[in-house]
Design an enzyme around this catalytic site. Structure first.
Site, PDB file in Angstrom:
ATOM      1  N   SER B  53       0.785  -0.852  -0.341  1.00  0.00           N
ATOM      2  CA  SER B  53      -0.327   0.172   0.221  1.00  0.00           C
ATOM      3  C   SER B  53       0.934   1.170  -0.156  1.00  0.00           C
ATOM      4  O   SER B  53       0.594   2.211   0.826  1.00  0.00           O
ATOM      5  CB  SER B  53      -0.875   0.157   1.380  1.00  0.00           C
ATOM      6  OG  SER B  53      -1.551  -0.938   1.313  1.00  0.00           O
ATOM      7  N   HIS B 123      11.090  -1.957 -13.691  1.00  0.00           N
ATOM      8  CA  HIS B 123      11.699  -2.266 -12.678  1.00  0.00           C
ATOM      9  C   HIS B 123      13.024  -1.818 -12.860  1.00  0.00           C
ATOM     10  O   HIS B 123      14.233  -3.106 -12.228  1.00  0.00           O
ATOM     11  CB  HIS B 123      11.758  -4.048 -12.276  1.00  0.00           C
ATOM     12  CG  HIS B 123      10.439  -4.652 -11.949  1.00  0.00           C
ATOM     13  ND1 HIS B 123       9.548  -5.039 -12.895  1.00  0.00           N
ATOM     14  CD2 HIS B 123       9.593  -5.240 -10.634  1.00  0.00           C
ATOM     15  CE1 HIS B 123       8.190  -4.625 -12.400  1.00  0.00           C
ATOM     16  NE2 HIS B 123       8.484  -5.375 -11.542  1.00  0.00           N
TER      17      HIS B 123
END
Lengths: 342, 336
Positions: B53, B123
């Protein structure tokens, strides 16, 4: 009319054999970087994808290979993409976390939770351009704590979007147990946003197929989104070479590298009182022990083996199917590895 | 003199600071596993895991810093700051200005960055230029274990938000987790002096905003940061045999830039080559040309940067990221 188990088993087996071959290529060093397999979640993918038809879209996470193969994307193109070849599915640009098929309206993302907004958008386009079509979002339980996924469920709810939110719950958010970082229940969350929910054993392909069939028909007929909560295991952990699986497989080899710095650190002056240090140590030890007792290590949780067991009463047909599947996958990788570009 | 690996040094300096300052707490995804050595020394109250989160825990880190804690917030990769950019763009960076200088958010955001191991364009980004574009953020990019630890200590003493970028190709733990997965069948071009090196017995802060001249040279000045510094040093070594003398300035801090150091070395050689693993357009490389031009220094200029989305295929990736080959070509171009 549900497809027979043979059809579903064939889909799952194709994916399993393909990914086992991928794992070998990865171990051999022909694939670099991370590799997230979908081994263990084949029943969920097959049960959902077998309900799709032309015009339906899929928003995939970082383990999207299984869904693409079952949807019908050429496995040679996928294999060549994973090998990074210029004639792979995405020209060698995407790799396994970023697989795209415009033809099948399938898009992957390595960003956890990004499948929510993507599926909502695909579903919105379907409402205008392809009425009766649906969009699937595949994601894990870790993604359920990502704001954008929760926002997407609300959006799908208030816009009555034909989205099927598929949560492949293996109980882990990377190396953290989901229960330790997740408040309340996942079904209740979805319900709180006005999304219908259904919970199934994600190791049972028939159960997934039936739940998916009802949800997808609901979405097709304009009755809005559904959240599927399907439980499964990932045999390889989060990714190939996953540290926790390595510890479980080779404790004697892996433990010294972990235990020595850990011991030195716990003995260093400065820091927390002993009580807190021991609490920290307990957390680490519990984490290692939970890996040893991990349901990932129990083959009874293998969805492919489970469906296979129900088909064993017809051994001749079963072996024929398996031989044929293995031949096809062998052929795929023989083709994929041919003509390696210089 | 002790010798340490890159991430080991950063963790060691962080541990020293945590022992001195009980207000430093550490949290992020999978931190109990990734920072287990800190967990067993400082306890679960100060070293904790988070849900996936990012918006919530980074935003919470910013406000916790405003309210007196010294949080170190970790995230798996700088790419994932995209998920929670608001906490940095509209909050951490703005607090001091909005409060008329009366309030700050001394949060340290520690994130791995960079490529070279085949993880693809979502990434492996660098993004330090993107972050440094925002006034109010300090952006650090160490290239050696000694600077890693020293800059971490400086970040923890800085009175404002700091982004601490830890290059994955230098980090023994990140490269194993995300690149090799403990395989012996893959090899990466890891700069030896960046991955392991001498570190002080007791950590002292490396000053923020101070570049370091890694190599003196009279013909061309290369200015770089992170892994680019090592690629530049390799190129400088190779070019020596061609009779070209190349100096390498390691910025160490992207924001605030050490303008004085850049101007000083470029004024001497009259030739500036920027080596930047971050994107070429609208970033650090262009900024450095402005730094020189604004000082009235006339010089020849070229840059070796990442121009496109980083390809997944290793071969394409090597062609896209700044390499010794491209750097040598850039230097020769400036010498013509």
């Amino acid at each position: 009319m549900p497809p027979d188990l043979w059809t579903l088993y064939a889909l799952m087996l194709k994916s399993r054999l393909f990914e086992e071959a991928v794992a070998k290529l990865w171990h051999d060093g022909l694939i670099s970087g991370e590799m997230h397999l979908g081994t263990g979640e084949e029943a969920i993918i097959a049960g959902v994808v077998a309900n799709l038809r032309e015009g339906d879209a899929m928003a995939l996470d970082h383990r999207g290979t299984a869904a693409l193969l079952m949807r019908g994307v050429d496995p040679v193109l996928v294999a060549r993409e994973l090998l990074g070849y210029p004639d792979g599915l995405c020209g060698g640009m995407g790799g396994h976390m970023h697989l795209f098929s415009k033809e099948y309206l399938a898009a992957s993302s390595g960003i956890v939770g990004a499948e929510g907004p993507a599926a909502a958008g695909f579903a919105l386009a379907a409402q205008y351009l392809r009425p009766g079509s649906v969009a699937i979002a595949f994601f894990g339980d870790g993604a359920m704590n990502q704001g954008m996924l929760m926002e997407s469920m609300n959006l799908a709810s208030v816009w009555n979007l034909p989205v099927f939110f598929v949560c492949k719950d293996d109980g882990w958010a990377i190396t953290t147990k989901s229960v330790e970082v997740t408040g309340g229940g996942l079904n209740e969350r979805a319900q709180g946003l006005g999304v219908a929910t259904v919970e199934v054993d994600g190791r049972d392909v028939s159960a997934v197929w039936e739940a998916a069939h009802i949800a997808i028909e609901r979405a097709r007929s304009g009755q809005g989104p559904t959240f599927l909560h399907a439980h499964c295991v990932h045999f390889e952990g989060h990714l190939l070479g996953f540290p926790m699986v390595r510890i479980a497989d080779h404790p004697l080899r892996e433990m010294p590298g972990i235990a020595i710095p850990l011991t030195l650190s716990i003995l260093r002056p400065g820091g927390a009182p002993l009580r807190d240090r021991l609490a920290g140590l307990r957390t680490v030890v519990a984490s290692v022990l939970s890996t040893m007792r991990d349901p990932r290590r129990d083959s009874a949780n293998d969805p492919v083996a489970r469906v296979r067991a129900t088909l064993e009463s017809v051994p001749v047909r079963l072996h024929e199917l398996e031989d044929q599947s293995q031949k096809e996958i062998d052929h795929v990788f023989a083709s994929a590895l041919m003509e390696v570009p210089s | 003199m002790r010798s340490m690996l890159f991430t080991q040094a950063i963790d060691d300096a962080l541990a020293q600071a945590m022992a001195d300052n009980p207000r430093i707490i550490l949290f992020g995804e999978d931190i109990p596993l990734l920072r287990r050595n800190l967990l067993v020394r400082f306890g679960p109250g100060r070293v904790r895991g988070t849900p996936i989160s990012e918006s919530a825990f980074l935003g919470a880190g910013v406000a916790a810093a405003m309210a007196g804690l010294r949080p170190v917030v970790e995230m798996y990769m700088v790419d994932f700051l995209g998920v929670c950019a608001d906490a940095l763009l509209n909050h951490a960076s703005k607090i001091e200005a909005f409060s008329g200088g009366k309030w700050t958010a001394p949060v340290v955001v520690r994130v791995p960055c960079g490529g070279g191991y085949g993880d693809g364009g979502q990434h492996e980004q660098s993004l330090w230029g993107w972050l440094a574009h925002i006034p109010g953020l300090t952006v650090l990019v160490p290239s050696t274990p000694a600077d890693g630890g020293g800059l971490m200590l400086a970040a923890l003493q800085h009175d404002g938000p700091v982004i601490f970028l830890e290059h994955k190709l230098l980090s023994e733990t990140w490269l194993e987790f995300l690149g090799s997965g403990a395989r012996s069948t893959v090899q990466y071009d890891v700069p030896a002096d960046g991955a392991k090196g001498p570190v002080p017995q007791n950590w002292e802060p490396v000053p923020i905003g101070k570049a370091f001249l890694r190599r003196a040279g009279g013909d061309v000045t290369i200015v770089s940061v992170g892994v680019g510094v090592h690629r530049a040093l390799e190129a400088a070594q190779a070019l020596e045999t061609e009779g070209i003398s190349v100096g390498v300035l390691d910025l160490r801090t992207v924001s605030p830039l050490d303008n004085a150091a850049v101007r000083e070395v470029v004024a001497l050689t009259g030739r500036l080559l920027v080596v930047d693993e971050d994107y070429e357009g609208f970033g650090l490389s262009g900024e450095l040309s402005a730094v020189v031009l604004e000082a009235g220094i006339s010089c020849k200029y070229a840059r070796v940067c990442t121009q496109t989305t980083i390809p997944y295929a290793r071969q394409l990736e090597d062609q896209t990221l700044p390499s010794k080959l491209r750097i040598c070509a850039g230097v020769r171009q400036l010498m013509q």
